[in-house]
Scaffold this active site. Structure first.
Site, mmCIF file in Angstrom:
data_model
loop_
_atom_site.group_PDB
_atom_site.id
_atom_site.type_symbol
_atom_site.label_atom_id
_atom_site.label_comp_id
_atom_site.label_asym_id
_atom_site.label_seq_id
_atom_site.Cartn_x
_atom_site.Cartn_y
_atom_site.Cartn_z
ATOM 1 N N ASP A 13 0.879 -1.158 0.000
ATOM 2 C CA ASP A 13 0.000 0.000 0.000
ATOM 3 C C ASP A 13 0.931 1.226 0.000
ATOM 4 O OD1 ASP A 13 -2.455 1.523 0.567
ATOM 5 O OD2 ASP A 13 -1.534 1.860 2.520
ATOM 6 N N LEU A 14 0.439 2.369 -0.417
ATOM 7 C CA LEU A 14 1.308 3.550 -0.513
ATOM 8 C C LEU A 14 1.177 4.459 0.727
ATOM 9 C CD1 LEU A 14 3.289 5.265 -2.168
ATOM 10 C CD2 LEU A 14 1.331 6.239 -3.380
ATOM 11 N N ASP A 15 0.038 5.149 0.812
ATOM 12 C CA ASP A 15 -0.163 6.118 1.896
ATOM 13 C C ASP A 15 -0.228 5.391 3.244
ATOM 14 O OD1 ASP A 15 -0.340 8.083 -0.010
ATOM 15 O OD2 ASP A 15 -2.522 8.019 -0.113
ATOM 16 N N THR A 21 1.112 10.634 3.583
ATOM 17 C CA THR A 21 0.425 11.749 2.931
ATOM 18 C C THR A 21 -0.824 12.174 3.699
ATOM 19 O OG1 THR A 21 -0.647 10.088 1.618
ATOM 20 C CG2 THR A 21 1.204 11.220 0.577
ATOM 21 N N LYS A 49 -8.443 6.731 6.038
ATOM 22 C CA LYS A 49 -7.249 6.044 5.543
ATOM 23 C C LYS A 49 -7.649 4.821 4.719
ATOM 24 C CE LYS A 49 -3.802 7.735 8.697
ATOM 25 N NZ LYS A 49 -2.884 7.495 9.805
ATOM 26 N N GLY A 50 -7.148 4.751 3.507
ATOM 27 C CA GLY A 50 -7.448 3.614 2.634
ATOM 28 C C GLY A 50 -8.779 3.739 1.907
ATOM 29 N N ARG A 53 -11.360 8.494 -2.885
ATOM 30 C CA ARG A 53 -11.666 9.925 -2.830
ATOM 31 C C ARG A 53 -13.166 10.219 -2.729
ATOM 32 N NH1 ARG A 53 -9.302 12.946 -7.755
ATOM 33 N NH2 ARG A 53 -7.544 11.658 -7.092
ATOM 34 N N SER A 118 -2.584 0.447 -4.249
ATOM 35 C CA SER A 118 -3.045 1.651 -3.547
ATOM 36 C C SER A 118 -4.404 2.102 -4.057
ATOM 37 C CB SER A 118 -2.009 2.765 -3.773
ATOM 38 O OG SER A 118 -2.536 4.012 -3.403
ATOM 39 N N ALA A 119 -5.162 2.762 -3.172
ATOM 40 C CA ALA A 119 -6.449 3.341 -3.577
ATOM 41 C C ALA A 119 -6.266 4.703 -4.243
ATOM 42 C CB ALA A 119 -7.338 3.500 -2.354
ATOM 43 N N SER A 120 -5.066 5.249 -4.147
ATOM 44 C CA SER A 120 -4.855 6.628 -4.618
ATOM 45 C C SER A 120 -4.788 6.750 -6.136
ATOM 46 C CB SER A 120 -3.560 7.174 -4.028
ATOM 47 O OG SER A 120 -3.321 8.463 -4.554
ATOM 48 N N ASN A 122 -3.327 9.354 -7.260
ATOM 49 C CA ASN A 122 -2.144 10.217 -7.411
ATOM 50 C C ASN A 122 -0.851 9.447 -7.153
ATOM 51 O OD1 ASN A 122 -3.455 12.895 -7.815
ATOM 52 N ND2 ASN A 122 -4.352 12.412 -5.838
ATOM 53 N N LYS A 149 -10.903 -1.186 -1.886
ATOM 54 C CA LYS A 149 -10.699 -1.970 -0.671
ATOM 55 C C LYS A 149 -11.911 -1.734 0.238
ATOM 56 C CE LYS A 149 -5.788 -0.763 -1.037
ATOM 57 N NZ LYS A 149 -4.677 0.030 -0.468
ATOM 58 N N GLU A 173 -0.078 -3.279 4.676
ATOM 59 C CA GLU A 173 -1.230 -2.359 4.745
ATOM 60 C C GLU A 173 -1.335 -1.634 6.078
ATOM 61 O OE1 GLU A 173 -3.786 -0.757 3.801
ATOM 62 O OE2 GLU A 173 -4.067 -1.390 1.741
ATOM 63 N N ASP A 174 -1.748 -0.358 6.039
ATOM 64 C CA ASP A 174 -1.960 0.400 7.275
ATOM 65 C C ASP A 174 -3.438 0.606 7.585
ATOM 66 O OD1 ASP A 174 -2.321 2.297 5.124
ATOM 67 O OD2 ASP A 174 -2.330 3.848 6.669
HETATM 68 P P1 B16 Z 1 -6.516 10.100 -3.911
HETATM 69 P P2 B16 Z 1 -3.627 4.128 -0.001
HETATM 70 C C1 B16 Z 1 -5.466 6.100 -0.061
HETATM 71 O O1 B16 Z 1 -4.200 5.609 -0.390
HETATM 72 C C2 B16 Z 1 -5.419 6.998 1.173
HETATM 73 O O2 B16 Z 1 -5.100 6.225 2.318
HETATM 74 C C3 B16 Z 1 -6.767 7.630 1.387
HETATM 75 O O3 B16 Z 1 -6.736 8.486 2.506
HETATM 76 C C4 B16 Z 1 -7.162 8.421 0.126
HETATM 77 O O4 B16 Z 1 -8.450 8.984 0.264
HETATM 78 C C5 B16 Z 1 -7.123 7.463 -1.082
HETATM 79 O O5 B16 Z 1 -5.835 6.895 -1.183
HETATM 80 C C6 B16 Z 1 -7.446 8.171 -2.382
HETATM 81 O O6 B16 Z 1 -6.447 9.099 -2.656
HETATM 82 O O7 B16 Z 1 -7.468 11.188 -3.575
HETATM 83 O O8 B16 Z 1 -5.078 10.548 -4.057
HETATM 84 O O9 B16 Z 1 -6.966 9.287 -5.114
HETATM 85 O O10 B16 Z 1 -3.504 4.129 1.491
HETATM 86 O O11 B16 Z 1 -4.608 3.097 -0.527
HETATM 87 O O12 B16 Z 1 -2.296 4.111 -0.699
HETATM 88 MG MG MG Z 2 -2.815 3.220 3.302
#
Ligand code: B16
Ligand code: MG
Length: 222
Positions: A13-15, A21, A49-50, A53, A118-120, A122, A149, A173-174
């Site tokens: 996982d990233l964040d 972040t 977290k996780g 958006r 990752s869910a992000s 970005n 997730k 994973e966090d």
């Molecule tokens: P974005 P992960 C998740 O990343 C974050 O934990 C979560 O807080 C955020 O809302 C989500 O990414 C979406 O991020 O707005 O950049 O697409 O923990 O799955 O790496």
């Molecule tokens: Mg995370």
């Protein structure tokens, strides 16, 4: 007795695992909430977290008791993301969490495959700014999955791209939703954070400096 098995693969996982972040998400969501006339706390930020958006926005609007149309929500999410991207554009390698560089380097040297899960949306900008991109054999993020997730899609897709059976994959994973996604994918899972927040993880560490390749490989015999 010597077990003969295929090599493990690691999915990060990233964040909250490789980089932190959360503070940038917090600042951008707080500014948005304040512009709509209500506050947003760090405790509420923890619960995001996780979470992807649009789901995060839905939860924030519900906490604030505000109802918006679908098009207004799209505009609000874009506004938050613009501010968030402005902040993560200035990230540096200094913001990589303890142990991440050392573990990724050791895994790479050992020939163990590495993926991002990752869910992000970005992730590529964050990996580029923090100089982590070159470690990854596969990247699966919010741009490449249709379900979030705790659905296992993100991790199953990573295993597929790594051409590795799910049984060989260890997920780091966090977030509880991420641990649940890894378990639903039938993968081994290392929790990063506090054990009481991450039930189901086989082992929980504070950060990646607290685990070695030998300990990761030993998870399959637990
Ligand atoms: P974005 P992960 C998740 O990343 C974050 O934990 C979560 O807080 C955020 O809302 C989500 O990414 C979406 O991020 O707005 O950049 O697409 O923990 O799955 O790496
Ligand atoms: Mg995370």
């Amino acid at each position: 007795m010597q077990h003969t098995t295929e090599p493990i693969a690691c999915i990060f996982d990233l964040d909250g695992v490789l980089v932190d972040t959360a503070v940038y998400h917090y600042k951008a969501w707080k500014a948005l909430a304040n512009s709509l006339g209500f506050d947003f706390t760090e405790l509420q930020n923890e619960q995001l977290k996780g979470v992807n958006r649009m789901r995060s926005l839905d939860m924030i609007l519900q906490w604030g008791g505000v109802t918006q149309s679908a098009s207004e929500k799209e505009a609000l999410a874009a506004k938050k993301n613009e501010q968030y991207v402005g902040m993560i554009s200035k990230m540096t390698v200094q913001e990589v969490l303890p142990g991440s560089l050392e573990l990724l380097t050791a895994l790479k040297a050992a020939g163990i495959k590495i993926a991002l899960g990752s869910a992000s949306k970005n992730s590529s900008l964050i990996l580029e700014r923090t100089e982590l991109a070159h470690f990854f054999d596969a990247i699966v993020d919010g741009n490449s999955v249709t379900t979030s997730k705790p659905d296992p899609e993100v991790f199953l897709k990573a295993a597929e791209l790594l051409k590795t059976a799910k049984e060989n994959c260890v997920v780091f994973e966090d977030a509880l939703a991420g641990v649940q996604a890894a378990l639903a994918a039938d993968m081994m899972v290392v929790g990063v954070g506090r054990a009481e927040h991450l039930p189901g993880a086989q082992v929980v560490i504070n950060n990646l400096s607290e685990i070695t390749i030998n300990e990761i490989e030993a998870l399959r015999y637990q």
